[in-house]
Design a protein around this motif. Structure first.
Motif, PDB file in Angstrom:
ATOM      1  N   GLN A 192       0.834  -1.198   0.000  1.00  0.00           N
ATOM      2  CA  GLN A 192       0.000   0.000   0.000  1.00  0.00           C
ATOM      3  C   GLN A 192       0.868   1.248   0.000  1.00  0.00           C
ATOM      4  O   GLN A 192       1.917   1.286   0.621  1.00  0.00           O
ATOM      5  CB  GLN A 192      -0.893   0.026   1.248  1.00  0.00           C
ATOM      6  CG  GLN A 192      -2.057  -0.941   1.186  1.00  0.00           C
ATOM      7  CD  GLN A 192      -3.164  -0.455   0.276  1.00  0.00           C
ATOM      8  OE1 GLN A 192      -3.211   0.709  -0.077  1.00  0.00           O
ATOM      9  NE2 GLN A 192      -4.042  -1.365  -0.117  1.00  0.00           N
ATOM     10  N   GLN A 227       0.373   5.434   0.520  1.00  0.00           N
ATOM     11  CA  GLN A 227      -0.491   6.567   0.845  1.00  0.00           C
ATOM     12  C   GLN A 227       0.170   7.838   0.325  1.00  0.00           C
ATOM     13  O   GLN A 227       1.367   8.049   0.531  1.00  0.00           O
ATOM     14  CB  GLN A 227      -0.728   6.651   2.352  1.00  0.00           C
ATOM     15  CG  GLN A 227      -1.568   5.494   2.883  1.00  0.00           C
ATOM     16  CD  GLN A 227      -1.896   5.651   4.358  1.00  0.00           C
ATOM     17  OE1 GLN A 227      -1.092   6.152   5.131  1.00  0.00           O
ATOM     18  NE2 GLN A 227      -3.079   5.221   4.750  1.00  0.00           N
ATOM     19  N   VAL A 246      -0.047  12.079   0.021  1.00  0.00           N
ATOM     20  CA  VAL A 246      -0.607  13.287   0.616  1.00  0.00           C
ATOM     21  C   VAL A 246      -0.052  14.503  -0.115  1.00  0.00           C
ATOM     22  O   VAL A 246       1.152  14.779  -0.055  1.00  0.00           O
ATOM     23  CB  VAL A 246      -0.280  13.384   2.118  1.00  0.00           C
ATOM     24  CG1 VAL A 246      -0.877  14.669   2.696  1.00  0.00           C
ATOM     25  CG2 VAL A 246      -0.812  12.161   2.865  1.00  0.00           C
ATOM     26  N   CYS A 277       3.922  16.032  -3.092  1.00  0.00           N
ATOM     27  CA  CYS A 277       3.152  14.824  -2.779  1.00  0.00           C
ATOM     28  C   CYS A 277       4.074  13.890  -2.018  1.00  0.00           C
ATOM     29  O   CYS A 277       5.048  13.369  -2.589  1.00  0.00           O
ATOM     30  CB  CYS A 277       2.623  14.169  -4.043  1.00  0.00           C
ATOM     31  SG  CYS A 277       1.788  12.583  -3.762  1.00  0.00           S
ATOM     32  N   ALA A 303       4.810  10.454  -0.036  1.00  0.00           N
ATOM     33  CA  ALA A 303       4.337   9.074  -0.086  1.00  0.00           C
ATOM     34  C   ALA A 303       4.855   8.270   1.098  1.00  0.00           C
ATOM     35  O   ALA A 303       5.971   8.490   1.565  1.00  0.00           O
ATOM     36  CB  ALA A 303       4.781   8.413  -1.379  1.00  0.00           C
ATOM     37  N   SER A 304       4.035   7.355   1.544  1.00  0.00           N
ATOM     38  CA  SER A 304       4.462   6.434   2.593  1.00  0.00           C
ATOM     39  C   SER A 304       5.163   5.244   1.955  1.00  0.00           C
ATOM     40  O   SER A 304       5.111   5.053   0.747  1.00  0.00           O
ATOM     41  CB  SER A 304       3.252   5.962   3.386  1.00  0.00           C
ATOM     42  OG  SER A 304       2.391   5.224   2.528  1.00  0.00           O
ATOM     43  N   PHE A 356      -3.041   3.912  -6.829  1.00  0.00           N
ATOM     44  CA  PHE A 356      -3.074   4.779  -5.658  1.00  0.00           C
ATOM     45  C   PHE A 356      -3.257   6.239  -6.056  1.00  0.00           C
ATOM     46  O   PHE A 356      -2.613   6.724  -6.986  1.00  0.00           O
ATOM     47  CB  PHE A 356      -1.786   4.615  -4.850  1.00  0.00           C
ATOM     48  CG  PHE A 356      -1.503   3.190  -4.462  1.00  0.00           C
ATOM     49  CD1 PHE A 356      -0.546   2.454  -5.126  1.00  0.00           C
ATOM     50  CD2 PHE A 356      -2.231   2.586  -3.435  1.00  0.00           C
ATOM     51  CE1 PHE A 356      -0.308   1.128  -4.784  1.00  0.00           C
ATOM     52  CE2 PHE A 356      -1.994   1.270  -3.092  1.00  0.00           C
ATOM     53  CZ  PHE A 356      -1.038   0.535  -3.769  1.00  0.00           C
ATOM     54  N   GLY A 399      -3.880  10.321  -4.281  1.00  0.00           N
ATOM     55  CA  GLY A 399      -3.960  11.198  -3.135  1.00  0.00           C
ATOM     56  C   GLY A 399      -5.342  11.825  -3.054  1.00  0.00           C
ATOM     57  O   GLY A 399      -6.198  11.580  -3.907  1.00  0.00           O
ATOM     58  N   GLN A 400      -5.530  12.652  -2.032  1.00  0.00           N
ATOM     59  CA  GLN A 400      -6.853  13.262  -1.816  1.00  0.00           C
ATOM     60  C   GLN A 400      -7.035  14.557  -2.591  1.00  0.00           C
ATOM     61  O   GLN A 400      -8.144  15.065  -2.696  1.00  0.00           O
ATOM     62  CB  GLN A 400      -7.059  13.534  -0.306  1.00  0.00           C
ATOM     63  CG  GLN A 400      -6.461  14.842   0.210  1.00  0.00           C
ATOM     64  CD  GLN A 400      -4.940  14.854   0.259  1.00  0.00           C
ATOM     65  OE1 GLN A 400      -4.293  13.822   0.121  1.00  0.00           O
ATOM     66  NE2 GLN A 400      -4.372  16.028   0.482  1.00  0.00           N
TER      67      GLN A 400
END
Length: 123
Positions: free
Chosen positions: A1, A3, A5, A22, A24-25, A112, A114-115
């Motif tokens: 996964q 994520q 942001v 942006c 990322a995790s 994937f 982002g928001q």
């Protein structure tokens, strides 16, 4: 996964600049191709730019070449979008996207997202 942001959006006057980030995790950031898309009010989401995992190859939608620049810092797990000479028609929500398959990212079907971050360009 993974994520994602986004940050860096805001209100800017026409002719100004913004740099979106942006973050990322995950520990495998460099294995992902990344892209930026944007969606203006009442319109569909469109491809802006993409970059391969190594950062060696970039892609742009033709109309934005020369004004927008995508880059990445794999040590910081971050991808950037430098936007210069902004126009009111650049107003949109800007989304970051990631996938291990570069073609999927560029094709608008990444795993994937982002928001999103709002960019508003005033005239």
């Amino acid at each position: 996964q993974v994520q994602l942001v986004e940050s860096g959006g805001g209100l800017v006057q026409a002719g100004g600049s913004l740099r979106l980030s942006c973050a990322a995790s995950g520990r495998t950031f460099s294995t992902y191709a990344l892209a930026w898309f944007r969606q203006a009010p009442g319109k569909e989401r469109n491809f802006v730019a993409a970059i391969t995992g190594s950062g060696e190859i970039t892609y742009y939608t033709d109309s934005l070449k020369g004004r927008f620049t995508i880059s990445r810092d794999n040590a910081k797990n971050t991808v950037y979008l430098q936007m210069n000479s902004l126009k009111p028609e650049d107003t949109a929500v800007y989304y970051c996207a990631a996938d291990r398959i570069s073609a999927r990212v560029r094709g608008g079907d990444p795993n994937f997202w982002g928001q999103g971050t709002q960019v508003t360009v005033s005239s």
